[in-house]
Design a protein around this motif. Structure first.
Motif, short mmCIF file in Angstrom:
data_model
loop_
_atom_site.label_atom_id
_atom_site.label_comp_id
_atom_site.label_asym_id
_atom_site.label_seq_id
_atom_site.Cartn_x
_atom_site.Cartn_y
_atom_site.Cartn_z
N PHE A 155 47.67 39.27 54.09
CA PHE A 155 46.86 38.33 54.25
C PHE A 155 45.89 39.62 53.62
CE2 PHE A 155 42.80 37.83 57.11
CZ PHE A 155 43.16 35.82 56.55
N ILE A 156 45.98 40.65 53.29
CA ILE A 156 45.19 41.33 53.40
C ILE A 156 45.00 40.97 51.67
CG2 ILE A 156 44.55 44.02 52.66
CD1 ILE A 156 45.65 44.57 55.63
N LEU A 157 46.50 41.78 50.71
CA LEU A 157 45.99 41.40 49.76
C LEU A 157 45.44 39.80 49.06
CD1 LEU A 157 47.36 42.04 46.62
CD2 LEU A 157 49.08 40.77 47.39
N VAL A 158 45.48 38.86 49.13
CA VAL A 158 44.85 37.94 49.03
C VAL A 158 43.11 37.76 49.11
CG1 VAL A 158 44.15 34.23 49.96
CG2 VAL A 158 46.56 35.71 49.38
N LEU A 159 42.93 38.61 50.27
CA LEU A 159 41.42 38.80 50.32
C LEU A 159 40.75 40.03 49.90
CD1 LEU A 159 41.48 40.27 54.72
CD2 LEU A 159 39.87 37.91 52.97
N LEU A 160 41.92 40.61 48.86
CA LEU A 160 41.21 41.40 48.58
C LEU A 160 41.21 40.91 46.43
CD1 LEU A 160 41.25 44.51 47.15
CD2 LEU A 160 43.74 44.84 46.12
N THR A 161 42.42 39.59 46.06
CA THR A 161 42.09 38.88 44.95
C THR A 161 40.75 38.09 45.33
OG1 THR A 161 44.66 39.23 44.78
CG2 THR A 161 43.02 37.49 43.49
N SER A 162 40.56 37.77 46.37
CA SER A 162 39.44 37.22 46.40
C SER A 162 37.89 38.27 45.63
CB SER A 162 38.77 36.37 47.41
OG SER A 162 38.15 35.37 47.46
N TYR A 163 37.72 39.05 46.51
CA TYR A 163 36.88 40.19 46.50
C TYR A 163 36.79 40.03 44.36
CZ TYR A 163 33.92 44.35 46.12
OH TYR A 163 33.50 45.73 46.11
N LEU A 164 38.23 40.80 44.35
CA LEU A 164 37.75 41.54 43.05
C LEU A 164 37.48 39.94 41.80
CD1 LEU A 164 41.60 43.27 42.68
CD2 LEU A 164 38.87 44.51 42.91
N ALA A 165 38.04 39.51 41.61
CA ALA A 165 37.70 37.99 41.08
C ALA A 165 35.41 38.08 41.59
CB ALA A 165 38.31 37.02 41.30
N CYS A 166 35.49 38.07 42.45
CA CYS A 166 33.54 37.73 42.26
C CYS A 166 33.26 39.31 41.90
CB CYS A 166 34.04 38.08 43.96
SG CYS A 166 33.75 36.25 44.80
N ARG A 167 34.19 40.11 41.63
CA ARG A 167 33.31 41.30 41.67
C ARG A 167 33.16 41.50 39.56
NH1 ARG A 167 29.96 44.36 42.14
NH2 ARG A 167 30.99 46.70 40.60
N ALA A 168 34.64 40.84 38.67
CA ALA A 168 34.77 40.34 38.16
C ALA A 168 33.54 39.45 37.47
CB ALA A 168 36.20 39.87 37.63
N GLN A 169 33.75 38.57 38.20
CA GLN A 169 32.56 37.20 37.70
C GLN A 169 31.18 38.13 37.64
OE1 GLN A 169 32.47 33.70 40.53
NE2 GLN A 169 33.35 32.81 38.86
N ASP A 170 30.74 39.11 38.44
CA ASP A 170 29.26 39.37 38.87
C ASP A 170 29.11 40.52 36.85
OD1 ASP A 170 28.90 38.09 41.45
OD2 ASP A 170 29.12 39.98 42.20
N LEU A 171 30.21 41.24 36.82
CA LEU A 171 30.39 41.72 35.83
C LEU A 171 29.91 41.12 34.43
CD1 LEU A 171 32.91 44.59 36.61
CD2 LEU A 171 30.64 45.22 36.63
N LEU A 172 30.62 39.80 34.76
CA LEU A 172 30.55 39.27 32.92
C LEU A 172 28.88 38.85 33.65
CD1 LEU A 172 33.56 37.58 32.67
CD2 LEU A 172 32.55 39.30 31.23
N LYS A 173 28.67 37.70 34.86
CA LYS A 173 27.41 37.83 34.68
C LYS A 173 26.31 38.30 34.31
CE LYS A 173 24.63 34.43 38.34
NZ LYS A 173 25.03 34.25 39.18
N GLY A 174 26.41 39.47 34.34
CA GLY A 174 25.40 40.81 33.86
C GLY A 174 24.92 40.63 32.05
N LYS A 175 25.90 40.12 31.90
CA LYS A 175 26.20 39.88 30.08
C LYS A 175 25.59 38.26 30.06
CE LYS A 175 29.57 42.77 29.22
NZ LYS A 175 31.38 43.01 28.09
N LEU A 176 25.15 38.00 30.60
CA LEU A 176 24.74 36.44 29.98
C LEU A 176 23.22 35.65 29.56
CD1 LEU A 176 26.69 33.51 30.87
CD2 LEU A 176 25.23 33.20 33.25
#
Length: 311
Positions: free
Chosen positions: A51-72
């Motif tokens: 369950f913690i792993l699923v949470l972490l994966t979702s959190y990391l995906a959000c973070r990756a989106q945010d980093l790419l969004k900064g280049k938009l």
């Protein structure tokens, strides 16, 4: 312990049972993880760790989106001229004409939804004839998670673009239309944005269904399009409760009763995106997307069961 989705407790309730605090934005994504399957949280260590792993994966995906969004980039950032019926029209310093428009789409086997065929078609911007096509059939290892489609589909689509670039192909697209949303996305960063930033290409998101974002709903948008005051309009802006313009709903052909949803992907303004989509429509769906959809399905059926094509 793994249970079917319909027997699963709500993630928030499961978290309460095991003493975890979940950020609320992650809960909807967790609910639909693993194509309708989720881990039933009991008090044993293995279930807790998963369950913690699923949470972490979702959190990391959000973070990756945010980093790419900064280049938009959400304004025009290209050197070519959009084709126009007015041949005397010039766009400032631009001397190069838009010649090649790419369209990308992915089709899946009904018998095995993890088997996918990605198609990249290149169309002549003047004639809308297909001048080049690329395909890749693969096994997708990442499940579809609402809001994170790009993590599933972008890698295979980027591979097709990289193949063209590596071969210095003369038909490399100047613009890419994506069967997916751009800014019209729950986190303001859909597949068209993700692909545009990573490929450094102007991209336009073309949605066939509306994401319910910022108070926008498909039924309300259709009612607005059908309203008497809008009956002679071919498009309406998608303005959310916040006042933000997320894109437009457009009647792309007189015979179509359903709109398409256009939004900025990367390196192009919404106004320019609308102009190009209008020039690219023979039917409801713009021709680059329509051809990519048709050809990916044909290619997938033709090579269905060919194990040597699978990665």
């Amino acid at each position: 312990m793994i249970l079917p989705f319909e027997k699963m407790e709500a993630p928030s309730r499961c978290a309460d049972r095991i003493g975890l605090s979940i950020p609320l934005p992650l809960i909807p994504n967790l609910t639909l993880l693993m194509n309708g399957w989720c881990f039933c949280c009991s008090k044993d260590l293995q279930s807790l760790l998963v369950f913690i792993l699923v949470l972490l994966t979702s959190y990391l995906a959000c973070r990756a989106q945010d980093l790419l969004k900064g280049k938009l980039i959400v304004e025009d950032d290209f050197t070519w001229i959009i084709p126009s019926h007015d041949s005397s029209s010039l766009e400032g310093f631009k001397t190069e004409k838009l010649k090649y428009i790419g369209g990308v789409d992915i089709s899946f086997l009904k018998e095995d939804p993890s088997t996918a065929c990605a198609a990249l078609v290149i169309l002549d911007a003047d004639t809308l004839n297909v001048v080049h096509e690329e395909f890749d059939v693969t096994k997708l290892q990442i499940p579809y998670v609402p809001g994170f489609l790009a993590f599933r589909e972008a890698p295979i689509l980027l591979g097709l673009l990289d193949k063209l670039k590596h071969n210095a192909h003369p038909f490399y697209p100047q613009l890419l239309m994506v069967d997916g949303n751009g800014l019209l996305h729950p986190r303001g960063f859909g597949l068209a944005c993700h692909l545009g930033v990573l490929a450094n290409l102007p991209t336009i998101g073309i949605g066939k269904n509306l994401h319910h974002v910022d108070g926008l709903t498909q039924s309300c948008v259709r009612q607005c399009l059908e309203a008497r005051e809008n009956c002679d309009k071919d498009l309406i802006p998608l303005i959310g409760k916040s006042g933000n313009i997320w894109g437009v709903a457009m009647r792309s052909s007189p015979s179509s009763s359903k709109p398409i949803y256009i939004s900025t992907g990367h390196r192009i303004s919404l106004n320019s995106a609308i102009r190009i989509v209008k020039l690219s429509c023979k039917f409801r769906v713009p021709e680059p997307i329509r051809q990519a959809d048709i050809k990916s399905k044909v290619f997938l059926q033709k090579f269905k069961g060919s194990a040597h094509l699978m990665k």
